[in-house]
Structures are given as C-alpha cells and as structure tokens.
Design an enzyme around this catalytic site. Sequence first.
Site, PDB file in Angstrom:
ATOM      1  N   HIS A  29       0.830  -1.248  -0.118  1.00  0.00           N
ATOM      2  CA  HIS A  29       0.085   0.098   0.082  1.00  0.00           C
ATOM      3  C   HIS A  29       0.762   1.277   0.142  1.00  0.00           C
ATOM      4  CE1 HIS A  29       0.340  -0.323   4.469  1.00  0.00           C
ATOM      5  NE2 HIS A  29       0.098   1.113   4.458  1.00  0.00           N
TER       6      HIS A  29
ATOM      7  N   ASP B  95       1.317  -7.838   2.326  1.00  0.00           N
ATOM      8  CA  ASP B  95       1.340  -6.308   2.135  1.00  0.00           C
ATOM      9  C   ASP B  95       2.845  -5.982   1.818  1.00  0.00           C
ATOM     10  OD1 ASP B  95       0.822  -3.736   1.752  1.00  0.00           O
ATOM     11  OD2 ASP B  95      -0.323  -3.528   3.817  1.00  0.00           O
TER      12      ASP B  95
ATOM     13  N   SER C  51       4.045   2.327   8.379  1.00  0.00           N
ATOM     14  CA  SER C  51       3.435   1.347   7.524  1.00  0.00           C
ATOM     15  C   SER C  51       5.044   1.214   6.665  1.00  0.00           C
ATOM     16  CB  SER C  51       2.750   1.751   6.260  1.00  0.00           C
ATOM     17  OG  SER C  51       1.301   1.908   6.894  1.00  0.00           O
TER      18      SER C  51
END
Length: 721
Positions: free
Chosen positions: A88, A224, A656
Amino acid sequence: MLQRIVKPLLVLALVVLTQRTYATEGMWLPQLLSGLNEKEMKAMGMKINASDIYNINKGSLKDAIVSFGGFCTAEVISSQGLLLTNHHCGYDAIQKHSSVQNNLLENGFWAKTAAEELPNPGLFATFIVRIDDITKAALQDVKPGMSERERQSAIDKRLHEIRQAVKKEAWQETMVKPFFEGNQYFLFVTETYRDVRLVGAPPSSIGKFGSDTDNWVWPRHTGDFSMFRIYAGKDGKPAPYSKDNVPLQPKYFLPVSMKGVKQQDFTMVLGFPGRTTEYLPSEAVKLTVETVDASKVEMRDAALKIMDGYMRKDEQIKIQYAAKYASTANYWKKWMGEMKGVKQTNGIGKKQQYEAEYRQLLASNPLWRQKYDGVLDTLNDLYRQITPYAQTRDYYSELVKNVELFTAGDRLINFLSDVHEKGEGQYETLRKEFLESMQAFYQNYNARVDRDICASLMELYAKGVPKQFNGTEYLQIWNESNKDSRLLADKIYNLSGLTSMDKLKAFVQQPYNTVVAQMWKDPATRLVMAMRKGYVDNVSKPVTDLQNNINNLQRTYMQAQMDIMGSKKRFYPDANSTLRVTYGKVDGYNPRDAIHYDFYTYLDGVMEKYIPGDYEFNVPARLIELYKKKDYGRYGVNGRMPVCFIASNHTTGGNSGSPVLDANGRLIGLNFDRTWEGTMSDINYDPSICRNIMVDIRYVLFIVDKFAGCTRLVDEMKLVN
C-alpha cells in the site's frame, strides 16, 4: 513474618507490572536508547546493544531505514540498495505504471533484470545521518509572557542561525523538529535519494488481500509488500534520475532471519511514525472520539459507498479510483476503531483518573502550584469551547477533500489569488504551471462519480453544520436549490467549467479579469467561494484564537506532566514523522468477552477466505497450485506457510513498511497495520489490546521466489537460518 514476606513480593509485583507497561508503550528516539531503554530492552530479550541501533561512527540499524516518499517507511535489505516496503506504500507508484491493457495492480510486477526496473518521478528515500539536541540554542531567546507569534519568531531566528552553522556535507540536508509540544528541539542531518525504481510487487489479490473488509483487523492474511531500489550517481551520492546511475551501496543493510517467531519473543520496529497525541487532557480525547471522529466517519462512509458502487461495475473507474478509495477508506475505518477502542478500555475515564492524581500531586508542592496551578482546568475548558468549531471544521474539510470538483475549485481560487499577489504580468507563467499541475488530477477524475458524492455529502454538510457557521452567501445558494442537494449537484455539474481538463483549459484561456469575473458565475466556484467565506469568517478565525491558547497551554501542561508525574511515568515524545524505535513482544490478545486471538496466521486462512472472482478475496491460480502441493520450499514450517503475526509494538501511520526485527536485529517481518480495537493507540495506548500487524518475512520470500520466480532478488539478500 508474613508481612515481611508479602511486602517485598508486592513491591516486586508492582515493579514487574510497571516494566510490563513500559515494555510495550513508547516511540523512542534512537540516539537516546542507551540512557533510557537499553537495560529494559535487554531484560526483555534483546541481544544487541543500543550502539548497534544508532551509531554515527559506523554502520548501524538506522542506516538501513528510510523515510519512503515522506509518507511511509522502507528498509534496505541488500548490498545493492534493494528496498522493502508495503504494497500500500508503493500503491500509487504501481498504479501510475498501470493501464487497462497492462494492469500491474491486478497482475503484479517483477523486474527480471535491472534494466526492467521502473523509475518513479517524485518518489524519494531519505536516510538519517545523525540527530543533534539543539534545545538550549533554539530556546535561548524565549522569554516568559511572550505571545505564540513572538515565541515562534524568536525560535525561528535561532533555528536559521543553527542551520547555517551545522556541520554537514554539501549533498546533505537538515531538518529541525519540535518535541514535547515545543519544549525540546532536535536537528536531523539527512541524505535524500531521488532515483527510486519499482522492482517488484505482488498482484493486489496478494498485496491487498482482504482489502477494505480486513483493513485494520485481525486475523489478517495479506502479503502487504512491494520492492524498490535506490539508485545513486557513480560516486555513490544522491543524483537525479539517469540511466547511468548505479544501485546504492548502503552503509548498512538488514540481514533476514528465516527462524520465525514464537510467543513472547522480543520484537523491535524502526520507522517514521507520523503523528500521535498521547498527552492530551481528557476533554481533548472526548472531543476526538465523540465529535470529530464521528463527523469524519459519517462523511467518508457516504463517499466510499458511492465509489464502491461504481468501481464494481466499471473497470476503468476501478483503476482511476483504486488509490483514492484505499486512501479514503484507510482512516475512515481507523477512526471507527479508535472510537470503539477508547470506549472499550474506558480511555476517557483513565485520563480523568490520571488527571486526579496529577492534581493531587500538584497540590502537594507549593512550587508546582505557583507555576502550573489552573493550567489543566483551563485547557480542558478551552477544548469544550472549541468543540462546535472543530466539528464544523471537519465537515468542511471532508467536503472539500472528498468532492473533487470542490478541490479543483479550491485550487483555481488559489491560483488566481497567486496571480493577484504577484501581478497580472505573471498570469501566463502561473497559468501554465497551474494547468500542468491539474493534468494528473483530471487523469483519475470521473464527473459521474463525483456528482453523486457531491449530492450525498452536501446533504450531510447541511444537516451537520450549525446555521450560524455557514455564512449568508452559502445559505442563499442552498435556498436557491430548495435545500435539495441532488438539485444543487445537478446544476453544478451540468453548468460548471471545471468538470474536465478541456473545460478547465478553455475557462482559464480567457484574460485574467474575465476569468475572475466568470468565477462568480460558475456554479462550482461560486459555491466553493461561498463555503470558504463562511468558514473563514465564522469558524477559522475563532478556531485560530482558541487553538493558539490551546497550543500555549498544551506546551505548559506537557512540561507540567513531566515535572509532576516524572517519578511515576516515563515520557517519550509524540510521533512527528521522525525516526523512532518501539519494542514489544509477540502475543495474542482478547478483544471482547470470551474471544481470544492467536498471534499467527497461515496460508490455510487465505484459502478459507477465498471467494473466486471477488475483488477483495480472490486468490491467484498459481498460489492455489502451490498451496495444494504444499510447495513452500525452504519458507514453510511443518507443512504450513506462515503469513502474518502480531506483537505489542507501539506503531502508527508512517510506520507502514517499517521493518520488524528480532532480538539480534535481523528482519523477521514487515509492519503494515494495527488491530482495529487498538487503533486508538494514537491518543490512548493500552497494552491489553494494542497490537501491530506484520507480514512474516518468510511469506514475502515465498511470494518472491516460489510464486513469482524472481529468485535474483532473494539471492541478493543475506539470509540467516
């Protein structure tokens, strides 16, 4: 005799409980670990030293960590500058290389050779060279009684002098950040590389598996991750993109552990967490979860339903809105979890208990009373006063942000204001720059989708914003449309000159004065200007005054907490997008009564969730084939393929893509999310339910090697068994 035994045991129990709380909470500055955290980290199981994490004399862990684009974290995992981050985080770059004919989001991408690695204009990776404490010099001219403006002006003057005098290389840059609400200042010397190329990404059916349904929740089964590479000039220094650039040879890169984790294993996360507000008073937490979060969730919920409806029917719209949808949904769901978590853990009540203890200690010390008496009560009162303005502010900002036509109108108004300030002679130059900046905007714009979002959100805005905050111009427009948001939206989108790039070009090709005059007739810009004026006159000005008072008192309250509660609590600075270290242990948790979540998930769970053809839960045929054959290579464990795990590391947005390291500083996972109940950790960390979610590094390697066949990337890494 019993008392002599029990009392020491109670003391020991309190110490253990205190250490358990400390062991999970906190986002610590790496250069201060040796004095604040090293002993505790070693007691929890860490086998390296603080100097192995942060060192300016030799390569250390901090030299493998980068700020990825300024919005995520990434880590160097090979001697050739190979970067690992989240899918992402790389999503926007992957999308820009995608088309209906060559959809990298859907199909994935793997550069089989260095020549196939794709450049990404505007994407950068920033290393931290060193961190200096400049508090004394920065605050040298600050005097009691200064206004916020005077105080900041004095600090800015000193910071300019400090930056001018700092020792650094010509290609390096500096960044100064305030900490503890401006009670401390640190200077960061940085190196930024601007040639960052896409190397590999799994299809979204792996990298985004579970999509929005699984976002912010556990158990999770998402691969991810994505891979990039930093390129440098032939001298190894930062350089703009060139085909002659070479892969960066970093000061340090992370070795990769193949061992996996077990319950209670030590874990450590390094990264660039974006923003937390852990030291707010109780009324501020109440404002956040009971008013602000609720307003933003309501607006985004409506926008997302409309986007989702169009994306499911139209492939082109799905590509156009993929990144927008993901970005909008991300914090929409986070805010819902934040509200839920604070309520579940009695976060407001615990803040009030903390404040009661603070007041009791304050009252016991005359010096503290003289310095801090009334600060907390006044601060809580100011947050009560700002509540209705803050709610309106968020309705307004969410409206302009989610209705893209209003965003375009806002940008047009700013462009014309810029011309007004710099002179009409600059119109041609500024117009060219403005139109160039809008090309990307309209590339992913669909007026049909936006019209429906506008109609839905305008209705919510009209219901949610008190009449006295609207302004007469807006109310006039609203009444002209019979207070019907659909009627208003149809009028705007049928008549506005901002609904496409071609129309915008034609609109601004007119002379400057004509464009300014036409703005008052165009229904979109007329409405945007009316809403903006109402907001500035009735909300922005009062909010600014209240916020300045809050900022001043919040800084004083921060110092008061450190002075008064320092013997009972260890303080770490709120996140502000600077390099931090957080540590904890692998562990499950109990989100609700009679429910327990284990700490690991496996590929079996992916197949259990599999829905053929579904955009959230589809599974690639190749992955199904590998699963059926149990063909996991060296990455599986006892016939199973680990996918994700959780631990008690204190993380937030910006983390992240952060590396998750074991006790030896080896890469074991990739941070990508938090549990839904624990998203409130930005304002109220609670070790009972706050968990970060990570993809197991062995799953990453399995996808790269066995699924994609891109073994050259695994061969670059240093794997440790």
